[in-house]
Design an enzyme around this catalytic site. Sequence first.
Site, PDB file in Angstrom:
ATOM      1  N   ASP A  61      52.697 -54.971  11.386  1.00  0.00           N
ATOM      2  CA  ASP A  61      52.361 -55.426  10.041  1.00  0.00           C
ATOM      3  C   ASP A  61      52.755 -54.434   8.962  1.00  0.00           C
ATOM      4  O   ASP A  61      53.089 -54.828   7.851  1.00  0.00           O
ATOM      5  CB  ASP A  61      50.885 -55.796   9.938  1.00  0.00           C
ATOM      6  CG  ASP A  61      49.946 -54.707  10.460  1.00  0.00           C
ATOM      7  OD1 ASP A  61      50.433 -53.643  10.883  1.00  0.00           O
ATOM      8  OD2 ASP A  61      48.728 -54.945  10.443  1.00  0.00           O
ATOM      9  N   ASP A 466      42.153 -45.959  11.201  1.00  0.00           N
ATOM     10  CA  ASP A 466      41.695 -46.776  12.332  1.00  0.00           C
ATOM     11  C   ASP A 466      41.335 -46.005  13.590  1.00  0.00           C
ATOM     12  O   ASP A 466      40.341 -46.318  14.242  1.00  0.00           O
ATOM     13  CB  ASP A 466      42.732 -47.848  12.711  1.00  0.00           C
ATOM     14  CG  ASP A 466      42.959 -48.860  11.616  1.00  0.00           C
ATOM     15  OD1 ASP A 466      42.043 -49.071  10.792  1.00  0.00           O
ATOM     16  OD2 ASP A 466      44.057 -49.437  11.560  1.00  0.00           O
TER      17      ASP A 466
END
Length: 737
Positions: A61, A466
């Site tokens: 992405d 993350d």
Amino acid sequence: MVLKDMATAICLLLPLLGATANAALTSQTQVWKNVVIGAGGFVPGIVFNPTKPNLAYLRTDIGGAYRSNGDAWVPLTDYANDTTWHDWGIESLATDPIQPNILYLAVGLYTNSWDGTNGSIIKSYDYGRTWTQRSMLPFKLGGNMPGRGPGERLAIDPKNNKILYFAARSGNGLWKSVDAGVTWNKVQNFPDVGTYIADPNDASGYNADITGVVWVTFDSSSSTPTGTKRIFVGVASLNKSNIFVSNDSGATWTSLPAFANNAYMAHKGVLSPAEKVLYVTFNNNAGPYDGTAGAVGKYNITSGTWTDITPSSGSYGFGGLAVDIQKPGTLMVAPLNQWWPDANLWRSLDGGATWSPIWELQWPNKKRYYTMDNSLTPYLGGPVADDDLSMKEIGWMIEALVIDPHDSNHWLYGTGATVAGGHDLLNWDSVHNVTIKSMAAGIEETAVLGLVSPPSGSHLLSVVGDIGGFNHVDFNKPSSGFTNPIFGTTTGIDFAGNKPASIVRVGSNNGQISSSSDGGVTWSPYSGGDAYSGGQVAYSANGDAIIWSANQGLVISKNGGAFTTIVGVPSGAVIAADKINGTVIYAASGSNFYVSTNTGSTWTSTSASGITSPVWIAASPYKAGELWLSGNTGIVHSADYGKTWNKLGMVSNAWRIAVGKPQQPNGPPVVYASGTINGANALYRTDDAGVNWIMISDSNYGFGASSGLILAADPRIYKRVYVGTNGRGIFWTSDAW
């Protein structure tokens, strides 16, 4: 990988830049390599070429596209620079079934204001090594927008590769090319543009856009002399028709009969030609994070009827869907998102009539029908006992799930953190046990948020989005990541200049602060920061004070005590600690530069020499009181604790800067800058205090958006710089020793 027209432009530009600056700007090719972490981000799509064995591509992405090389991966879009940074957002990809050397990527990151450039479809004739065709679209694409997991949006007619379709977002509908992607036109008679919006009230626009038309699937068994006759298209809509079919090569379109009263939207539509069946996974949201209900449907093309073949029910929908072309009736599905205790995977050998899971919950144990090899992504953990339900081994956000059309044993799937799969899939059907292995070799997708290179110990430590942070002992091998505690997104890191084994890191959630006294090998929670989160952190040179520019304000902790608010410096200020003088701390905000000579007790302010929007302070690792400040007017340098400043030449704007080992003993430190020289945003180095500059990014390694780069310079090795990117992990100059 080289985008030919861009490379030509840079080659033409550099002599002009040098001439303008009296030969003060040159370029230098470095040998760039990735520091290995191992994936670290979402992989929403994986596609095998249907006719050429051993050829697969995947899309990320925010980190571009990759081509398979055995079980490893080769990046294809590292050319992306400050002009083409949105090419790292891959909305969709298509590999040509007739000419397998041809690859298309639909590129663009955001449809809201974060990306001001319309999307485009780029084409390669050599498996993604170079890109020779760019077709601009009259609308934006959203490789990192909600609904980036369904697909593929881009599809090539398997019987006529001059025909392509693209399923667009934002109410732009379905588009078609009849000249191999050179030009595109809207399919005016396609009946629906999609109505689903994740959050219409999102002021940022990120969740407030129409997800749109989401996938195109050709029925290769319905060929005509000019192309494929039957085409299925999925649309992101709820409570209305959301799958359409054309039986006349797109001349007319009709909706399929409703499945489950159209309560769900179709995420994936995969054809099983031998069965004359279209398998579809459904979800009540667009993903990739959400989804609380869904189903799996089987559409019989001959009878025009649906069968509900959902393998399991729970507070999740379905995303990933794979069909074994060599074994009709064999398929696999994945949930989206099954958060506890882990995502499951289901496999059927009879067209969905019966299913077997990859694990079963036998409370309080989880019976695993797999072994896990995370050696390429050790931060995800290793083998655990059946009674341990804490670890998400299978993964999350599983939208990509594929079985190799040339090898029924070979399968791959993408998660929110990595790519996994294996080569013994048929064991599932016999002994009901497979080996799941991380297949992340070559993939680096982290969004880097902080880097430090201390003068002793490990040459590099990092914090990323993350998945936490890492002590990079060996740049060519992945590491397990920081623990005690484990943070997700970790926003800041620093070391104490005179005690470089003392390191502090902070995370995005309240109370996430941890310190190390052994160079990042082991960690301990740092008490007293429960009310603070995010931002940047600085460690005083003697390791007796931590300054935290947190989301909630600017605070300081001395000698392990509670954090207190710093008075005299605005909240949100850029901060740094002098690396030699243990009592000196720096801050910058607006047009003011602040200095404390008593570890933050009191502050004095001076002008920052014309900078009114400061970005970064880099303190010299060699000399007390020497520092550099970057911002909206370039880079300024002080050798007297910020009392006076000199502007470095040529740089008109700068984001991150870093200071490293001089070229010559007793010479000026090398300064690296992500900045603007003569209008060109790039990565630069100066060996002579800013008199001359060298562009060290190039047409093969553009590093994406210049404003998003994170830099650390090695104080022990001349010309060694570490470059953190927003989506392609960390690069380092491997030719600097």
